[in-house]
Scaffold this motif. Structure first.
Motif, PDB file in Angstrom:
ATOM      1  N   VAL A 156       0.837  -1.207   0.000  1.00  0.00           N
ATOM      2  CA  VAL A 156       0.000   0.000   0.000  1.00  0.00           C
ATOM      3  C   VAL A 156       0.866   1.249   0.000  1.00  0.00           C
ATOM      4  CG1 VAL A 156      -1.635   1.354   1.372  1.00  0.00           C
ATOM      5  CG2 VAL A 156      -2.012  -1.101   1.034  1.00  0.00           C
ATOM      6  N   ALA A 157       1.909   1.256   0.826  1.00  0.00           N
ATOM      7  CA  ALA A 157       2.799   2.423   0.867  1.00  0.00           C
ATOM      8  C   ALA A 157       3.484   2.641  -0.478  1.00  0.00           C
ATOM      9  CB  ALA A 157       3.835   2.243   1.970  1.00  0.00           C
ATOM     10  N   GLY A 158       3.893   1.555  -1.120  1.00  0.00           N
ATOM     11  CA  GLY A 158       4.558   1.679  -2.412  1.00  0.00           C
ATOM     12  C   GLY A 158       3.642   2.230  -3.490  1.00  0.00           C
ATOM     13  N   VAL A 159       2.412   1.720  -3.543  1.00  0.00           N
ATOM     14  CA  VAL A 159       1.454   2.212  -4.535  1.00  0.00           C
ATOM     15  C   VAL A 159       1.080   3.660  -4.237  1.00  0.00           C
ATOM     16  CG1 VAL A 159      -0.842   1.893  -5.522  1.00  0.00           C
ATOM     17  CG2 VAL A 159       0.569  -0.106  -4.994  1.00  0.00           C
ATOM     18  N   ALA A 160       0.900   3.984  -2.958  1.00  0.00           N
ATOM     19  CA  ALA A 160       0.549   5.351  -2.580  1.00  0.00           C
ATOM     20  C   ALA A 160       1.658   6.329  -2.941  1.00  0.00           C
ATOM     21  CB  ALA A 160       0.250   5.414  -1.090  1.00  0.00           C
ATOM     22  N   GLU A 161       2.901   5.907  -2.793  1.00  0.00           N
ATOM     23  CA  GLU A 161       4.019   6.779  -3.166  1.00  0.00           C
ATOM     24  C   GLU A 161       4.006   7.075  -4.658  1.00  0.00           C
ATOM     25  OE1 GLU A 161       8.921   6.986  -2.909  1.00  0.00           O
ATOM     26  OE2 GLU A 161       7.858   5.203  -2.219  1.00  0.00           O
ATOM     27  N   ILE A 162       3.744   6.067  -5.474  1.00  0.00           N
ATOM     28  CA  ILE A 162       3.639   6.287  -6.920  1.00  0.00           C
ATOM     29  C   ILE A 162       2.505   7.254  -7.223  1.00  0.00           C
ATOM     30  CG2 ILE A 162       3.064   5.182  -9.115  1.00  0.00           C
ATOM     31  CD1 ILE A 162       4.547   2.687  -8.087  1.00  0.00           C
ATOM     32  N   ALA A 163       1.348   7.034  -6.567  1.00  0.00           N
ATOM     33  CA  ALA A 163       0.189   7.893  -6.807  1.00  0.00           C
ATOM     34  C   ALA A 163       0.494   9.347  -6.461  1.00  0.00           C
ATOM     35  CB  ALA A 163      -0.997   7.391  -5.988  1.00  0.00           C
ATOM     36  N   ALA A 164       1.161   9.554  -5.318  1.00  0.00           N
ATOM     37  CA  ALA A 164       1.399  10.909  -4.833  1.00  0.00           C
ATOM     38  C   ALA A 164       2.408  11.676  -5.677  1.00  0.00           C
ATOM     39  CB  ALA A 164       1.872  10.854  -3.384  1.00  0.00           C
ATOM     40  N   THR A 165       3.215  10.954  -6.445  1.00  0.00           N
ATOM     41  CA  THR A 165       4.253  11.619  -7.243  1.00  0.00           C
ATOM     42  C   THR A 165       3.917  11.696  -8.726  1.00  0.00           C
ATOM     43  OG1 THR A 165       5.451   9.518  -7.415  1.00  0.00           O
ATOM     44  CG2 THR A 165       6.064  10.990  -5.617  1.00  0.00           C
ATOM     45  N   MET A 166       2.725  11.266  -9.122  1.00  0.00           N
ATOM     46  CA  MET A 166       2.349  11.335 -10.535  1.00  0.00           C
ATOM     47  C   MET A 166       2.105  12.777 -10.954  1.00  0.00           C
ATOM     48  SD  MET A 166      -0.116   8.006 -11.109  1.00  0.00           S
ATOM     49  CE  MET A 166       0.083   8.037 -12.900  1.00  0.00           C
ATOM     50  N   THR A 167       2.470  13.096 -12.173  1.00  0.00           N
ATOM     51  CA  THR A 167       2.287  14.443 -12.715  1.00  0.00           C
ATOM     52  C   THR A 167       0.944  14.547 -13.412  1.00  0.00           C
ATOM     53  OG1 THR A 167       4.675  14.657 -13.060  1.00  0.00           O
ATOM     54  CG2 THR A 167       3.239  16.179 -14.265  1.00  0.00           C
ATOM     55  N   LEU A 168       0.048  15.358 -12.843  1.00  0.00           N
ATOM     56  CA  LEU A 168      -1.244  15.616 -13.468  1.00  0.00           C
ATOM     57  C   LEU A 168      -1.094  16.772 -14.446  1.00  0.00           C
ATOM     58  CD1 LEU A 168      -2.143  14.033 -10.835  1.00  0.00           C
ATOM     59  CD2 LEU A 168      -4.268  15.336 -10.986  1.00  0.00           C
ATOM     60  N   GLY A 169      -1.840  16.705 -15.533  1.00  0.00           N
ATOM     61  CA  GLY A 169      -1.786  17.800 -16.479  1.00  0.00           C
ATOM     62  C   GLY A 169      -2.649  17.548 -17.695  1.00  0.00           C
ATOM     63  N   HIS A 170      -2.700  18.531 -18.554  1.00  0.00           N
ATOM     64  CA  HIS A 170      -3.438  18.398 -19.813  1.00  0.00           C
ATOM     65  C   HIS A 170      -2.833  17.248 -20.607  1.00  0.00           C
ATOM     66  CE1 HIS A 170      -5.098  19.318 -23.766  1.00  0.00           C
ATOM     67  NE2 HIS A 170      -5.979  20.101 -23.144  1.00  0.00           N
ATOM     68  N   GLY A 171      -3.672  16.482 -21.269  1.00  0.00           N
ATOM     69  CA  GLY A 171      -3.198  15.312 -21.985  1.00  0.00           C
ATOM     70  C   GLY A 171      -2.130  15.612 -23.017  1.00  0.00           C
ATOM     71  N   LEU A 172      -2.171  16.778 -23.636  1.00  0.00           N
ATOM     72  CA  LEU A 172      -1.212  17.128 -24.682  1.00  0.00           C
ATOM     73  C   LEU A 172       0.064  17.755 -24.139  1.00  0.00           C
ATOM     74  CD1 LEU A 172      -3.613  18.583 -27.414  1.00  0.00           C
ATOM     75  CD2 LEU A 172      -2.347  16.425 -27.514  1.00  0.00           C
ATOM     76  N   ALA A 173       0.084  18.066 -22.836  1.00  0.00           N
ATOM     77  CA  ALA A 173       1.246  18.739 -22.264  1.00  0.00           C
ATOM     78  C   ALA A 173       2.387  17.752 -22.048  1.00  0.00           C
ATOM     79  CB  ALA A 173       0.878  19.408 -20.948  1.00  0.00           C
ATOM     80  N   ALA A 174       3.602  18.198 -22.318  1.00  0.00           N
ATOM     81  CA  ALA A 174       4.775  17.350 -22.110  1.00  0.00           C
ATOM     82  C   ALA A 174       4.905  16.987 -20.640  1.00  0.00           C
ATOM     83  CB  ALA A 174       6.024  18.083 -22.598  1.00  0.00           C
ATOM     84  N   GLY A 175       5.224  15.728 -20.372  1.00  0.00           N
ATOM     85  CA  GLY A 175       5.438  15.281 -19.002  1.00  0.00           C
ATOM     86  C   GLY A 175       4.202  14.815 -18.269  1.00  0.00           C
ATOM     87  N   THR A 176       3.021  15.000 -18.845  1.00  0.00           N
ATOM     88  CA  THR A 176       1.795  14.560 -18.177  1.00  0.00           C
ATOM     89  C   THR A 176       1.767  13.045 -18.055  1.00  0.00           C
ATOM     90  OG1 THR A 176       0.457  16.467 -18.840  1.00  0.00           O
ATOM     91  CG2 THR A 176      -0.726  14.419 -18.380  1.00  0.00           C
ATOM     92  N   GLN A 177       1.561  12.556 -16.823  1.00  0.00           N
ATOM     93  CA  GLN A 177       1.391  11.128 -16.584  1.00  0.00           C
ATOM     94  C   GLN A 177      -0.070  10.756 -16.375  1.00  0.00           C
ATOM     95  OE1 GLN A 177       4.289  11.301 -13.227  1.00  0.00           O
ATOM     96  NE2 GLN A 177       5.187   9.492 -14.190  1.00  0.00           N
ATOM     97  N   LEU A 178      -0.841  11.705 -15.863  1.00  0.00           N
ATOM     98  CA  LEU A 178      -2.247  11.446 -15.560  1.00  0.00           C
ATOM     99  C   LEU A 178      -3.075  12.626 -16.039  1.00  0.00           C
ATOM    100  CD1 LEU A 178      -3.955   9.245 -13.958  1.00  0.00           C
ATOM    101  CD2 LEU A 178      -3.959  10.896 -12.099  1.00  0.00           C
ATOM    102  N   GLY A 179      -3.934  12.387 -17.022  1.00  0.00           N
ATOM    103  CA  GLY A 179      -4.792  13.440 -17.526  1.00  0.00           C
ATOM    104  C   GLY A 179      -6.066  13.565 -16.715  1.00  0.00           C
ATOM    105  N   PRO A 180      -6.985  14.404 -17.147  1.00  0.00           N
ATOM    106  CA  PRO A 180      -8.239  14.605 -16.430  1.00  0.00           C
ATOM    107  C   PRO A 180      -9.222  13.466 -16.672  1.00  0.00           C
ATOM    108  CG  PRO A 180      -8.246  15.864 -18.452  1.00  0.00           C
ATOM    109  CD  PRO A 180      -6.878  15.246 -18.350  1.00  0.00           C
TER     110      PRO A 180
END
Length: 499
Positions: free
Chosen positions: A321-345
């Motif tokens: 759980v801690a490992g998955v939560a760490e990945i979740a907390a560090t994901m980059t949210l952003g517009h789908g077309l933006a460079a570096g976006t890992q998680l879109g809306p």
């Protein structure tokens, strides 16, 4: 979170297409809806209208079905040799591949999903499915058999195209799911009316343009945009549609089954899921933790096969759980077309309300939110990737399909495979599952016990054109790939001759 202007992120080809005047493809003509009504297409990353498409109703559906029927009954498509049909399908794949960049950009803009996802999954997956099914076109055979009746008989079967097929696809993977449903139907010799979700219609229209450019005869591929309750319902109930392929929610699937009963049309359904990811004590956590995170956070969890229930042996529960939560907390949210976006809306305001509603219910029920759980910003529909513990089987957030980046983690301290399988199977769904262990006997024994159409060992969300995809229980009927998909779009005719 700074949201860029998507116009500055698109290629010229994608920008030009999005800003065209969009129409219905019926036969060889591009038409407005007869009512003149349109549907707004909204960019999930900004919440702004980016295009309008026709809002077809039953009158437009009648025209599309008539075009498909004429093409099937009297057009050159039915007289074309199987090898020629396969060659045309292969050329369609080549044309999609040649337009890969712009198709991926349109898909990202339309759905909100990160561009890299569309580039590594949607476009190549579409190309490979068309090429795989192109090969089957010339290999659809019947068989001869020995019968028990006395005297001399010659008995054999032939497979014939089922006819006019309505294909209704959802908003999460509108390009790839359209192609994956079209490809086996085309290989079998059927004609098609493609109806995309009203939220994400753009690449369906683009597929229609490419089909014309490729040289498919008029009426073989028709594209009808509009709302599910009008255009979708009209297709489902139409007496001249021979089969329907629907991908979407179980609730809508039930309505389609009822509508299809009028002429007993063949129905293929790929519906909802609440898929378990089962992590045993001996699992390789360097693979299992990112694998589990990817299974739920890829495409913001808007995947029917998403691993939304995490069942973990108690001895490693906190680490996982801690490992998955760490990945979740560090994901980059952003517009789908933006460079570096890992998680879109999420795809829409309605979907944001749905996911937020489940999270609110979970809070009332007393769950523990390890990370995430909140909307980000007010522009666009961004939701934090979320990990939840302290759930129970009675909670709606655990039992029902959230269709968002929300993971419910539950420990088990029982090494009895039957009891672990009972936890995994405690759902009305049965679409997908994954088992994480280094014990091959345990892995394959558990695979037998889990009631799901697809069971993955040490991976999740596996798809391939040759690998049958489909569900048990309320996750649907039929299989979407492999030769099993060809079977869905063909009728078997038995022929007997007394010699």
């Amino acid at each position: 979170m700074l949201i860029p202007d998507p116009k500055t992120l698109m290629s010229e080809a994608a920008f030009r297409f999005v800003n065209e005047s969009h129409k219905l493809l019926i036969g060889d003509r591009w038409l407005d809806a007869q009512s003149g009504a349109t549907v707004d297409v909204i960019d999930p990353g900004t919440g702004r209208v980016i295009a309008k498409v026709p809002a077809a109703d039953s009158a437009d559906v009648d025209l599309a079905v008539a075009a498909a029927r004429e093409a099937f009954d009297n057009g050159p498509w039915s007289r074309m040799t199987a090898s020629a049909r396969g060659k045309l399908i292969w050329q369609f794949a080549d044309l999609i591949e040649a337009n890969a960049r712009s198709l991926a950009e349109v898909e990202s803009l339309d759905t909100g999903r990160a561009l890299y996802e569309c580039q590594i999954v949607d476009v190549p997956g579409s190309v490979e499915m068309l090429r795989y099914m192109a090969g089957w076109a010339s290999k659809i055979n019947g068989e001869t058999m020995n019968v028990a009746m006395p005297c001399d008989f010659h008995t054999y079967t032939v497979r014939e195209a089922v006819g006019v097929v309505a294909i209704i696809v959802p908003w999460n993977y509108p390009l790839e799911l359209a192609v994956w449903r079209m490809a086996p139907a085309l290989a079998a010799g059927c004609t098609i009316i493609l109806k995309p979700a009203e939220q994400t219609p753009l690449n369906a229209i683009r597929l229609g343009q490419l089909a014309q450019e490729c040289g498919f005869p008029p009426g073989v591929i028709n594209v009808v945009t509009g709302y599910g309750e009008t255009a979708g319902a009209a297709l489902s109930a139409h007496m001249d549609v021979d089969a329907i392929s629907f991908t979407g929610s179980t609730e809508t699937g039930r309505l389609i089954v009822k509508a299809a009963a009028g002429n007993m049309k063949r129905v293929f359904l790929e519906l909802g899921g609440k898929s378990p990811a089962i992590v045993f004590a001996d699992a390789d956590l360097t693979a299992a933790i990112p694998g589990v995170a990817g299974s739920i956070f890829f495409s913001a969890g808007q995947v029917c096969t998403a691993g939304s229930r995490l069942l973990v042996h108690a001895s490693i529960f906190d680490r996982v759980v801690a490992g998955v939560a760490e990945i979740a907390a560090t994901m980059t949210l952003g517009h789908g077309l933006a460079a570096g976006t890992q998680l879109g809306p999420l795809v829409s305001s309605d979907q944001m309300d749905r996911v937020s509603g489940y999270l609110d219910a979970g809070r009332r029920d007393g769950v523990t939110i390890v990370t995430g759980g909140h909307r980000v910003g007010t522009e666009g529909y961004y939701m934090q990737p979320t990990v939840i513990t302290n759930t129970s089987a009675q909670m709606s957030i655990y039992r029902e399909e959230v269709f968002g980046p929300v993971l419910c983690a539950v420990p088990f301290d029982d090494d009895d495979m039957d009891r672990v399988a009972a936890m995994a199977n405690d759902t009305v769904y049965g679409l997908h599952a994954s088992i994480w262990t280094q014990n091959l006997r345990l892995a394959h024994m558990m695979a037998r016990k889990v009631k799901a159409g697809n069971v993955c060992i040490n991976t999740h969300n596996f798809f391939d054109p040759a690998f049958p995809m489909g569900g048990y229980k309320q996750s649907g009927w039929g299989r979407a790939s492999g030769f099993q998909a060809i079977e869905h779009y063909t009728e078997v005719k038995g022929v007997v001759a007394k010699l």
